[in-house]
Design a protein around this motif. Structure first.
Motif, mmCIF file in Angstrom:
data_model
loop_
_atom_site.group_PDB
_atom_site.id
_atom_site.type_symbol
_atom_site.label_atom_id
_atom_site.label_comp_id
_atom_site.label_asym_id
_atom_site.label_seq_id
_atom_site.Cartn_x
_atom_site.Cartn_y
_atom_site.Cartn_z
ATOM 1 N N THR A 182 0.818 -1.217 0.000
ATOM 2 C CA THR A 182 0.000 0.000 0.000
ATOM 3 C C THR A 182 0.849 1.264 0.000
ATOM 4 O OG1 THR A 182 -0.165 -0.155 2.424
ATOM 5 C CG2 THR A 182 -1.988 -1.055 1.136
ATOM 6 N N CYS A 183 2.177 1.137 -0.176
ATOM 7 C CA CYS A 183 3.025 2.323 -0.266
ATOM 8 C C CYS A 183 2.815 2.999 -1.621
ATOM 9 C CB CYS A 183 4.488 1.983 -0.034
ATOM 10 S SG CYS A 183 5.112 0.634 -1.039
ATOM 11 N N ASP A 201 -4.915 3.882 -9.983
ATOM 12 C CA ASP A 201 -5.480 5.111 -10.558
ATOM 13 C C ASP A 201 -6.611 5.628 -9.684
ATOM 14 O OD1 ASP A 201 -3.698 4.957 -12.632
ATOM 15 O OD2 ASP A 201 -5.111 4.018 -14.030
ATOM 16 N N GLU A 202 -7.377 4.712 -9.100
ATOM 17 C CA GLU A 202 -8.476 5.114 -8.218
ATOM 18 C C GLU A 202 -7.928 5.819 -6.977
ATOM 19 O OE1 GLU A 202 -10.624 1.901 -6.442
ATOM 20 O OE2 GLU A 202 -12.433 3.101 -6.135
ATOM 21 N N ASP A 203 -6.851 5.275 -6.405
ATOM 22 C CA ASP A 203 -6.238 5.919 -5.251
ATOM 23 C C ASP A 203 -5.685 7.288 -5.624
ATOM 24 O OD1 ASP A 203 -6.703 3.662 -3.655
ATOM 25 O OD2 ASP A 203 -4.799 2.749 -4.245
ATOM 26 N N CYS A 247 3.462 7.577 2.388
ATOM 27 C CA CYS A 247 4.188 7.440 1.128
ATOM 28 C C CYS A 247 5.153 6.264 1.171
ATOM 29 C CB CYS A 247 4.947 8.727 0.843
ATOM 30 S SG CYS A 247 5.501 8.890 -0.867
ATOM 31 N N ARG A 248 5.869 6.100 2.282
ATOM 32 C CA ARG A 248 6.886 5.047 2.342
ATOM 33 C C ARG A 248 6.312 3.693 2.721
ATOM 34 N NH1 ARG A 248 12.844 4.877 5.276
ATOM 35 N NH2 ARG A 248 13.228 2.691 4.804
ATOM 36 N N TYR A 249 5.422 3.673 3.734
ATOM 37 C CA TYR A 249 4.970 2.382 4.271
ATOM 38 C C TYR A 249 3.525 2.035 3.923
ATOM 39 C CZ TYR A 249 9.179 2.797 7.123
ATOM 40 O OH TYR A 249 10.479 2.928 7.540
ATOM 41 N N GLY A 250 2.740 3.034 3.516
ATOM 42 C CA GLY A 250 1.371 2.735 3.114
ATOM 43 C C GLY A 250 0.355 2.745 4.233
#
Length: 389
Positions: free
Chosen positions: A112-113, A119-121, A257-260
Motif C-alpha cells: 500500500t506504499c 489510478d483510483e487511489d 508514502c513510504r509504508y502505506g
C-alpha cells in the motif's frame, strides 16, 4: 495462520532464530499481522523478544547467495548494503530453490506504499494543489522507472545470459515489488559510525507507533556478538502488541508514502511547502526541509530562504509567508469537505489515508495562519523570533 506462515516460522527456527515463548504472531484484520504477548506471565523489561544472528543464513546477505556472479557484483565497493539486498532479492525471489523462498512466499504480493497506488487511489490527489504528498508520489514514480531502466541496462540484461537474473526477475513489476519489499521490511542501524542495513524475517512483523509512550520494543544490532535483537523497553502484559517506531521524525504523509499507512497519535504535526520552491534558485531544495507547524514554528531552512528573499524585517518575512500559505489553502479549499468525507468512507484503505492526510494538512496550515497572524503586531514580534530558532 496460512501454511506459508508456518513454513516461515519453521525455517526461521531452523536457521537459529529465537522467538520468546510468551509472544505470538497474530492476525489484526485490516491491519495485517502483529506480534502480541499471549503468555500468562508478564514479559520483563530488557527481555529478548526476538533474535537472530547477523551472520545467519536467514538474513539477506551476499555471503549467503549461491551465485558467485551475484556475489562478485555486490562486493564491488560502489554498491551499498541497500544495493546488496536489492540485487539479492531480484535474483532470488523467482527461484524455487532459493534459501529465502519461505520469506518471499509469506510476503504480500502487493503493498500500500506510494509506488503501488492505483489510478483510483491517485484520483484522491486531484485538487490537492501543491501538496508535498502529490509532489513526492510523482517523484517516487519517476525515480522508480529511472532506477529500473538503469539497473536493467547495467546489470540485469548484462547477466541474463548467465541465468542469474532470469526474465521473470527482470520485469518492472518485479522491480517495483522488490523496492516495496525492502522499504517496508528493512532495518537501518548506525553502529560505531557505520551504516548497516538488515532484512530480518519475522522482525518485519513488528508494527509501528508514533507515540513515544506507546512504543514498547526496540531493535538493536550488537556488533560484539553480531546478533539482531528485539528487546522489551518495559514490562509487557498479556494482550499487548509489540510496537516499534519506524521513524520518530516522520509525518503522516511521510509514513503513508513510504509504508502505506498512517498511525494514530503522531506528534509530528508539520506540513512541507513545495509551493515555495518556485522562488528563483530554490528548485533543488528538498521540500520536506521547508515546513511549518500549527504552533507557528518554521524550519531553519525555511527561515533562511525567506530571509534571503525578503530581508531581515521579520514582519515582512512572515507576511510574505502567510500570503503563500493563504494561496496554498485557497488552491484546494473547495476539496476539504470531500477529503473529510473520503477519510471516513473512502472506497479503499489507501484512498481514506490520502484524504485524511490532506484534511490534516489543511487543519495544520489553517492553525499556523491563525497563530502567526495573532503575533504580527509590534509587541508580539519576540514570539516570532522564538519560532524561528
Amino acid at each position: 495462520m496460512s501454511e506459508s506462515y508456518h513454513s516461515l516460522l519453521s525455517w526461521f527456527h531452523a536457521e537459529g532464530g529465537y522467538i520468546h515463548p510468551a509472544v505470538t504472531v497474530t492476525s489484526l484484520g485490516e491491519f495485517g499481522r502483529g506480534i502480541v504477548v499471549t503468555g500468562s506471565d508478564r514479559v520483563k523489561e530488557g527481555e529478548t523478544l526476538l533474535s537472530i544472528s547477523n551472520s545467519s543464513r536467514s538474513l539477506l546477505r551476499a555471503s549467503n547467495t549461491a551465485h558467485s556472479i551475484v556475489l562478485s557484483v555486490i562486493e564491488d565497493d560502489q554498491y551499498s548494503d541497500w544495493w546488496e539486498a536489492s540485487l539479492l532479492v531480484l535474483a532470488e525471489c523467482v527461484r524455487h530453490d532459493s534459501l529465502w523462498r519461505p520469506v518471499f512466499q509469506e510476503a504480500p504480493n502487493e503493498y500500500t506504499c506510494a509506488v503501488y497506488w492505483t489510478d483510483e487511489d491517485l484520483a484522491e490527489l486531484t485538487g490537492a494543489g501543491s501538496s508535498w504528498l502529490l509532489e513526492q508520489v510523482n517523484f517516487e514514480r519517476r525515480k522508480l522507472q529511472e532506477e529500473y531502466l538503469a539497473v536493467k541496462r547495467l546489470i540485469l540484461d548484462y547477466y541474463d545470459k548467465e541465468s542469474i537474473f532470469p526474465e521473470a526477475a527482470s520485469t518492472f513489476e518485479n522491480y517495483k515489488w522488490m523496492r516495496a519489499f525492502l522499504k517496508t521490511r528493512g532495518f537501518d542501524f548506525e553502529v560505531k559510525g557505520k551504516d548497516i542495513s538488515v532484512v530480518a524475517p519475522v522482525f518485519d512483523m513488528l508494527n509501528h507507533s508514533s507515540e513515544p509512550t506507546v512504543v514498547n520494543t526496540r531493535i538493536v544490532l550488537n556488533l560484539e556478538d553480531d546478533i539482531v535483537r528485539a528487546i522489551a523497553k518495559r514490562d509487557l502484559n498479556r494482550g499487548e502488541q509489540l510496537l516499534i517506531c519506524y521513524d520518530d521524525t516522520s509525518t503522516n504523509a511521510d509514513l503513508l508514502c513510504r509504508y502505506g499507512f498512517i498511525p494514530d497519535g503522531n506528534p509530528n504535526k508539520r506540513v512541507a511547502l513545495p509551493v515555495l520552491k518556485n522562488l528563483p534558485g530554490c528548485e533543488d531544495l528538498a521540500s520536506e526541509s521547508l515546513w511549518v507547524q500549527s504552533s507557528g514554528k518554521i524550519s531553519p531552512s525555511l527561515y533562511a530562504l525567506l530571509d534571503q528573499y525578503f530581508g531581515s524585517d521579520l514582519k515582512s518575512l512572515y507576511e510574505a509567508l502567510l500570503a503563500n500559505v493563504a494561496r496554498y489553502l485557497q488552491s484546494w479549499s473547495h476539496s476539504v469537505d470531500h477529503y473529510r468525507t473520503t477519510a471516513k468512507v473512502g472506497s479503499t484503505y489507501v484512498s481514506r489515508c490520502i484524504a485524511s492526510v490532506f484534511a490534516e494538512e489543511h487543519d495544520i496550515l489553517t492553525a499556523f495562519h491563525t497563530a502567526v497572524s495573532r503575533h504580527l503586531t509590534g509587541d508580539s514580534l519576540d514570539v516570532l523570533y522564538q519560532l524561528c530558532q
